[in-house]
Motif scaffolding. Structure first.
Motif, PDB file in Angstrom:
ATOM      1  N   ASN A 219     -12.303   6.591 -31.920  1.00 14.28           N
ATOM      2  CA  ASN A 219     -11.499   5.382 -32.082  1.00 14.28           C
ATOM      3  C   ASN A 219     -10.242   5.418 -31.212  1.00 14.28           C
TER       4      ASN A 219
ATOM      5  N   GLN B  67      -7.737  14.886 -30.280  1.00 11.25           N
ATOM      6  CA  GLN B  67      -7.037  16.033 -30.858  1.00 11.25           C
ATOM      7  C   GLN B  67      -6.126  16.670 -29.818  1.00 11.25           C
TER       8      GLN B  67
ATOM      9  N   THR C 233      -8.581   7.960 -30.307  1.00 12.79           N
ATOM     10  CA  THR C 233      -7.671   9.045 -30.694  1.00 12.79           C
ATOM     11  C   THR C 233      -8.305  10.388 -30.369  1.00 12.79           C
TER      12      THR C 233
ATOM     13  N   VAL D 134     -13.179  12.150 -28.396  1.00 14.09           N
ATOM     14  CA  VAL D 134     -12.323  11.000 -28.678  1.00 14.09           C
ATOM     15  C   VAL D 134     -12.983  10.141 -29.752  1.00 14.09           C
TER      16      VAL D 134
ATOM     17  N   SER E 144      -3.447  14.813 -33.966  1.00 12.54           N
ATOM     18  CA  SER E 144      -4.172  13.879 -33.116  1.00 12.54           C
ATOM     19  C   SER E 144      -3.226  12.803 -32.629  1.00 12.54           C
ATOM     20  N   ILE E 145      -3.620  12.132 -31.534  1.00 14.88           N
ATOM     21  CA  ILE E 145      -2.764  11.101 -30.951  1.00 14.88           C
ATOM     22  C   ILE E 145      -3.630  10.104 -30.191  1.00 14.88           C
ATOM     23  N   PRO E 146      -3.269   8.809 -30.206  1.00 15.86           N
ATOM     24  CA  PRO E 146      -3.985   7.849 -29.359  1.00 15.86           C
ATOM     25  C   PRO E 146      -3.841   8.245 -27.889  1.00 15.86           C
TER      26      PRO E 146
ATOM     27  N   VAL F 295      -4.776  16.899 -24.460  1.00 13.58           N
ATOM     28  CA  VAL F 295      -5.646  16.255 -25.444  1.00 13.58           C
ATOM     29  C   VAL F 295      -7.098  16.552 -25.086  1.00 13.58           C
TER      30      VAL F 295
ATOM     31  N   GLU G  60       6.016   8.295 -34.494  1.00 14.62           N
ATOM     32  CA  GLU G  60       4.842   9.144 -34.295  1.00 14.62           C
ATOM     33  C   GLU G  60       5.028  10.070 -33.096  1.00 14.62           C
TER      34      GLU G  60
ATOM     35  N   TRP H  60      -0.386   9.541 -24.813  1.00 14.19           N
ATOM     36  CA  TRP H  60      -0.237  10.893 -24.284  1.00 14.19           C
ATOM     37  C   TRP H  60       0.241  10.888 -22.832  1.00 14.19           C
TER      38      TRP H  60
END
Length: 210
Positions: free
Chosen positions: A19, A23, A21, A17, A42-44, A12, A61, A48
């Motif tokens: 909020n 890429q 989250t 970053v 994208s992912i919080p 990531v 998700e 990850w």
């Protein structure tokens, strides 16, 4: 002869970053050469798994993202194997370009535009007017500006086009450039025509703007 060392991993981008989250990025490594690319997902950060290079847990998700990453890796491996069979020396950038649809075997959008323009220019004064050529050249330049401003790209592979691309292009022309609706419509028709001809000529598998 020794085979190239080859690996693909995902991570990531903690430098951007928003909020909580980030890429998801990919990195190809071949014999010490590296090339990065965006996975367009994208992912919080809390989801990850740094060690596993994937999303944690069994949520929808996480499962969807990990499936997409597996598909991306499989495509990259396929391109790497194809290039290795063809070329004696393969770099990470070559594999990334092949995956993203660049190279002698792939059609790019502006490349297709330029081919159409070259053919059209040869017909000026015979069965096409100079103004027709100028209008299509203007549309080509609008697409180039759109790619640069909205996608930070100098060109894009036909394989990467989505149905939303032409909608986003129309919004850009109308809102960002403030063009008349007739100009927006004509430019979109030129874009649609270029992609349609590439499909008809077998350069791309499907016409996403059909």
């Amino acid at each position: 002869m020794n085979r190239s060392t080859f690996s693909v991993l995902f991570y990531v981008n903690k430098g951007k970053v928003k909020n909580g989250t980030a890429q998801v990025m990919g990195r190809i490594t071949i014999n010490g050469t590296q090339s990065q690319f965006s996975c367009k997902r994208s992912i919080p950060l809390t989801m990850w798994d740094v060690k596993g290079n994937c999303a944690k847990g069994r949520s929808r998700e996480a499962l969807d993202l990990n499936r997409d990453l597996d598909n991306i890796k499989a495509q990259i491996i396929k391109h790497y194997q194809h290039l290795s069979d063809r070329d004696a020396f393969v770099t990470a950038e070559m594999v990334r370009n092949a995956y993203q649809g660049f190279g002698s075997e792939y059609e790019t959008l502006l490349g297709a535009f330029d081919k159409d323009l070259a053919n059209l220019k040869r017909r000026v004064g015979k069965d096409r007017a100079l103004e027709t050529y100028k209008l299509q050249l203007r549309s080509r330049n609008y697409v180039a500006n759109f790619l640069q401003m909205c996608h930070r790209r100098s060109d894009i592979s036909m394989q990467e086009l989505t149905p939303d691309f032409i909608k986003e292009f129309a919004v850009y022309l109308s809102n960002d450039r403030g063009l008349a609706s007739s100009t927006v419509w004509l430019s979109c028709m030129h874009l649609k025509g270029v992609v349609g001809r590439a499909h008809d000529n077998g350069k791309i598998q499907r016409n996403v703007f059909a």
